[in-house]
Design a protein around this motif. Sequence first.
Motif, PDB file in Angstrom:
ATOM      1  N   ALA A   8       0.825  -1.214   0.000  1.00  0.00           N
ATOM      2  CA  ALA A   8       0.000   0.000   0.000  1.00  0.00           C
ATOM      3  C   ALA A   8       0.861   1.268   0.000  1.00  0.00           C
ATOM      4  N   ALA A   9       1.976   1.243   0.734  1.00  0.00           N
ATOM      5  CA  ALA A   9       2.804   2.453   0.852  1.00  0.00           C
ATOM      6  C   ALA A   9       4.262   2.037   1.065  1.00  0.00           C
ATOM      7  N   PRO A  10       4.924   1.619  -0.036  1.00  0.00           N
ATOM      8  CA  PRO A  10       6.277   1.052   0.104  1.00  0.00           C
ATOM      9  C   PRO A  10       7.308   2.008   0.696  1.00  0.00           C
ATOM     10  N   HIS A  11       7.119   3.308   0.525  1.00  0.00           N
ATOM     11  CA  HIS A  11       8.106   4.239   1.077  1.00  0.00           C
ATOM     12  C   HIS A  11       7.911   4.450   2.575  1.00  0.00           C
ATOM     13  N   GLU A  12       6.766   4.072   3.064  1.00  0.00           N
ATOM     14  CA  GLU A  12       6.472   4.294   4.481  1.00  0.00           C
ATOM     15  C   GLU A  12       6.643   3.031   5.320  1.00  0.00           C
ATOM     16  N   TYR A  13       6.359   1.875   4.714  1.00  0.00           N
ATOM     17  CA  TYR A  13       6.362   0.636   5.487  1.00  0.00           C
ATOM     18  C   TYR A  13       7.219  -0.417   4.785  1.00  0.00           C
TER      19      TYR A  13
END
Length: 334
Positions: free
Chosen positions: A271-276
């Motif tokens: 969903a949010a590779p840069h965040e998680y």
Amino acid sequence: MLIRTGKNGPGHPLPSEITPRAVLEGRRDLMKLMATGVAGAAVASWAVRDARAQAAQVIRPGKLAALAGVRSNVPGAITMEKLTSYQDITTYNNFYEFGTEKSDPAENAHTLKTSPWSVSVEGLIKKPARYTLEDLVKLSAQEDRIYRHRCVEGWSMVIPWVGYSLGELIKKVEPLGGAKYVEFVTLDDPKTMPGVRSDVLDWPYVEGLRMDEAMHPLALLTFGLYGEVLPNQDGAPVRMVVPWKYGFKSGKSLVKIRFTDTQPVTSWNKAAPHEYGFYSNVNPNVDHPRWSQATERRIGEGGLFAKRRKTLMFNGYEPEVGQLYAGMDLRKYF
Ligand code: MTE
């Protein structure tokens, strides 16, 4: 013995006793906000949500008969810290299959049907099998543990989880040489889980661990808390608890455990590779792109005005798990 068999053992006030106090505390927070004039829209709505979660009626599911509570010998498993109250643990949750507000799981998860339940263990192993919940519970010598729990949004709890090391199951199913990762797949049932009709995540919720992480004795296959079966909102009837990682690594309501040779594609990473990232180890030195991870708010400690505490490397389990990441750049592998 830590496992409590009574419904309201020592330190367990009746829900009827807790609720008014919790509501009161929530209101006190709001009043303080008004008084200090910092009741900005975002903060106020946060406080209202918090108060709503606190006010929810908790129905306790009853004792965990199958795990009688032999104390764990795993280093680092026992804590002297003050435990978070049952009320807080069961009304302030993340379980997006039942809604995205912290109070939603306690309000909505009563629709989850936890019996009959089975977990398929499959992939690169010699002995694939479908385990009924009852067989899974009985598979290991009984143990109890206490673990810290730290969520990526900056809140933490101290929860007396009940279960056994996932490694016990892994040894039984005999992984093949090529098995490098373990994937955890959770229930995706639109009939009983209203949240999966939304596209907030790509369902089912999937998580994963590297094989050596999954074999670490602190990675816990969890069936209960406070000596009682898991309430639905906490991931009944069986979930993972990986105490040195952010909470989202611990999948709830597991239906499949799969051994693979490639790194699993996990829900939040997708969903949010840069965040998680895949690893998601609690690390005060590596910030989330949108907020610092250096401090945390312990749920139950004075609400909004509690002093934030410093977050510990690997959530305080560095002596136990640090060597798993020796030589790795934890900024790159966050
Ligand atoms: N598992 C499923 N199936 N669905 C979820 O939304 N949320 C994760 C994790 N496991 C989640 C999940 C997140 S973000 C956290 S912080 C923890 O569960 C919260 O566990 P708790 O509610 O028991 O504290």
